[in-house]
Design a protein around this motif. Sequence first.
Motif, PDB file in Angstrom:
ATOM      1  N   SER A 319      -0.910  -2.326  -7.180  1.00  0.00           N
ATOM      2  CA  SER A 319      -2.227  -2.041  -6.603  1.00  0.00           C
ATOM      3  C   SER A 319      -3.294  -1.875  -7.666  1.00  0.00           C
ATOM      4  CB  SER A 319      -2.150  -0.775  -5.744  1.00  0.00           C
ATOM      5  OG  SER A 319      -1.243  -0.946  -4.672  1.00  0.00           O
ATOM      6  N   SER A 320      -2.895  -1.447  -8.851  1.00  0.00           N
ATOM      7  CA  SER A 320      -3.871  -1.235  -9.924  1.00  0.00           C
ATOM      8  C   SER A 320      -4.228  -2.519 -10.668  1.00  0.00           C
ATOM      9  CB  SER A 320      -3.339  -0.202 -10.920  1.00  0.00           C
ATOM     10  OG  SER A 320      -2.214  -0.710 -11.625  1.00  0.00           O
ATOM     11  N   VAL A 321      -3.369  -3.537 -10.575  1.00  0.00           N
ATOM     12  CA  VAL A 321      -3.621  -4.773 -11.329  1.00  0.00           C
ATOM     13  C   VAL A 321      -4.019  -5.953 -10.444  1.00  0.00           C
ATOM     14  CG1 VAL A 321      -2.061  -4.097 -13.185  1.00  0.00           C
ATOM     15  CG2 VAL A 321      -1.174  -5.457 -11.289  1.00  0.00           C
ATOM     16  N   LYS A 322      -3.751  -5.846  -9.141  1.00  0.00           N
ATOM     17  CA  LYS A 322      -4.121  -6.939  -8.238  1.00  0.00           C
ATOM     18  C   LYS A 322      -4.840  -6.377  -7.021  1.00  0.00           C
ATOM     19  CE  LYS A 322      -2.377 -10.793  -5.486  1.00  0.00           C
ATOM     20  NZ  LYS A 322      -1.237 -11.446  -4.860  1.00  0.00           N
ATOM     21  N   PRO A 323      -6.042  -6.852  -6.741  1.00  0.00           N
ATOM     22  CA  PRO A 323      -6.780  -6.352  -5.572  1.00  0.00           C
ATOM     23  C   PRO A 323      -6.000  -6.571  -4.288  1.00  0.00           C
ATOM     24  CG  PRO A 323      -8.205  -7.672  -6.992  1.00  0.00           C
ATOM     25  CD  PRO A 323      -6.813  -7.852  -7.503  1.00  0.00           C
ATOM     26  N   PHE A 324      -6.127  -5.632  -3.371  1.00  0.00           N
ATOM     27  CA  PHE A 324      -5.417  -5.753  -2.100  1.00  0.00           C
ATOM     28  C   PHE A 324      -6.026  -6.892  -1.295  1.00  0.00           C
ATOM     29  CE2 PHE A 324      -3.955  -4.629   2.132  1.00  0.00           C
ATOM     30  CZ  PHE A 324      -2.656  -4.200   1.878  1.00  0.00           C
ATOM     31  N   PRO A 325      -5.199  -7.791  -0.734  1.00  0.00           N
ATOM     32  CA  PRO A 325      -5.735  -8.936   0.009  1.00  0.00           C
ATOM     33  C   PRO A 325      -6.496  -8.493   1.260  1.00  0.00           C
ATOM     34  CG  PRO A 325      -3.313  -8.984  -0.094  1.00  0.00           C
ATOM     35  CD  PRO A 325      -3.745  -7.774  -0.797  1.00  0.00           C
ATOM     36  N   LYS A 326      -7.768  -8.814   1.337  1.00  0.00           N
ATOM     37  CA  LYS A 326      -8.619  -8.296   2.406  1.00  0.00           C
ATOM     38  C   LYS A 326      -8.309  -8.836   3.798  1.00  0.00           C
ATOM     39  CE  LYS A 326     -12.521  -6.704  -0.310  1.00  0.00           C
ATOM     40  NZ  LYS A 326     -13.980  -6.764  -0.531  1.00  0.00           N
ATOM     41  N   PRO A 327      -7.951 -10.110   3.974  1.00  0.00           N
ATOM     42  CA  PRO A 327      -7.702 -10.574   5.347  1.00  0.00           C
ATOM     43  C   PRO A 327      -6.414 -10.009   5.950  1.00  0.00           C
ATOM     44  CG  PRO A 327      -8.102 -12.414   3.830  1.00  0.00           C
ATOM     45  CD  PRO A 327      -7.837 -11.210   3.010  1.00  0.00           C
ATOM     46  N   LEU A 328      -5.606  -9.327   5.146  1.00  0.00           N
ATOM     47  CA  LEU A 328      -4.265  -8.921   5.578  1.00  0.00           C
ATOM     48  C   LEU A 328      -4.312  -7.558   6.269  1.00  0.00           C
ATOM     49  CD1 LEU A 328      -1.411 -10.042   5.414  1.00  0.00           C
ATOM     50  CD2 LEU A 328      -1.089  -8.770   3.296  1.00  0.00           C
ATOM     51  N   ASN A 329      -3.737  -7.497   7.466  1.00  0.00           N
ATOM     52  CA  ASN A 329      -3.706  -6.253   8.230  1.00  0.00           C
ATOM     53  C   ASN A 329      -2.275  -5.757   8.412  1.00  0.00           C
ATOM     54  OD1 ASN A 329      -6.528  -5.911   8.805  1.00  0.00           O
ATOM     55  ND2 ASN A 329      -6.364  -7.641  10.218  1.00  0.00           N
ATOM     56  N   PHE A 330      -2.127  -4.448   8.339  1.00  0.00           N
ATOM     57  CA  PHE A 330      -0.827  -3.793   8.472  1.00  0.00           C
ATOM     58  C   PHE A 330      -0.825  -2.911   9.719  1.00  0.00           C
ATOM     59  CE2 PHE A 330      -0.740  -5.068   4.168  1.00  0.00           C
ATOM     60  CZ  PHE A 330       0.572  -5.011   3.706  1.00  0.00           C
ATOM     61  N   THR A 331       0.324  -2.896  10.412  1.00  0.00           N
ATOM     62  CA  THR A 331       0.539  -1.947  11.513  1.00  0.00           C
ATOM     63  C   THR A 331       1.733  -1.082  11.151  1.00  0.00           C
ATOM     64  OG1 THR A 331      -0.313  -3.486  13.177  1.00  0.00           O
ATOM     65  CG2 THR A 331       1.041  -1.667  13.963  1.00  0.00           C
TER      66      THR A 331
END
Length: 407
Positions: A319-331
């Motif tokens: 998480s510190s080296v790669k931005p979290f993918p914005k289109p991706l949703n978690f349930t």
Amino acid sequence: MPTSTVKQRKAVSGIKNGHINKSTNSSESISDDTNSSSSSCCFKCVVGVWNVLKWVLIAVVIPPLLNYTSLKSEHTALLPPTALLYDIGQGQRLMLHCTGKGAPTVILESPAGTVSDIWSAVTPQLSKFTRVCVYDRAGIGFSDRPTPTSSILRDDDEKTTPTRESIRGQDFTVEKMADDLKRLISETSSQPQPFILVGLEFGALVSRFYAHMFDKQILSVILIDPLSAELFTSQRWLHHWQRNILFPMQTQQLTGALGINRLSLVTGWSQLPPYWTHSAEANITARQMHFACHPKHLKSSVDELAGVLDSIQQIKTLSSVKPFPKPLNFTVLYRRNYDKDADEELNEIWRRSKSNIGTGLQIPAGQLNVMETQSDNTYDSLGADSLTKLTSLIRRDVNAYRKRTIT
């Protein structure tokens, strides 16, 4: 000297000599009896020790030997007929079992130390409307442990020998598991993309890491009762994890190697966990008895449980080296309590981690939806309510994807 005096002295001398001879003979007889008694005692001691050693040897050698023989004969027979073993590189094979047709493909990720049979009630429901795959991670179930290779040449044939860890990650952590899974479903078996990832407990960490690393392949992610970093900040939870989860598995690993697990299961001294004994399929119960006695599976289970903190740290690092993918949703599907039979402190820690699940899993709040299930113990994560919600969520995502692709 008078003759009578000489005779008297000889008589006395004879009497004395007679007493001396009798005494000597008596002493020799006692000595012989003592030696005979000592020899007899020593022989009995040797026989007694040998009898004890004989039974010890039988107890130590026979159960492991019988267990090994049984494992060899059972292994091939218990492999599901539609399951396949795929070589993911360096001679390491993972077991993959897929049913159903059409994209997207649902990938089900099991808890730590648990084989893919845990999803046996889920796959028939999902395979009715899309493709669904289960697999055993490295060393678990029918899959091979990581190949013990100390060095691997790079593809560009440089004269360097980077270690296995530098290429594919630390064994039995989410980094390595995600790499294994990618090789399995994207390269060797080439399952239809995109993927819907479903992870249970520790498996949720694998799904979360994979989705972050390979987000272009992912349609959606569903995490069921995930283990978050928030849990392991509590000393009480750490103590519970080490004493009540890790240590019993380490003990089971030892008794499995000695053949005691098979003996205790066959005689009824011990039982499989409820989610195996309640299974409607006889083959599933037989497989779980097999793996409960399998040293390779048990050692790999211990390795997974022992690597949980490293896995959580790897998620933080990613998480510190790669931005979290914005289109991706978690349930996230979360049961109300950790376990209804656990003490209130553990349940409170569980509820607190649920309220901070976004932070614990390093997922932005805007991309996270949390739903509560009616499950109330550790063996009911895939109970009727969870299964209903899970099937509904996956059907929604499948229908939405197919509608977009058609239009």
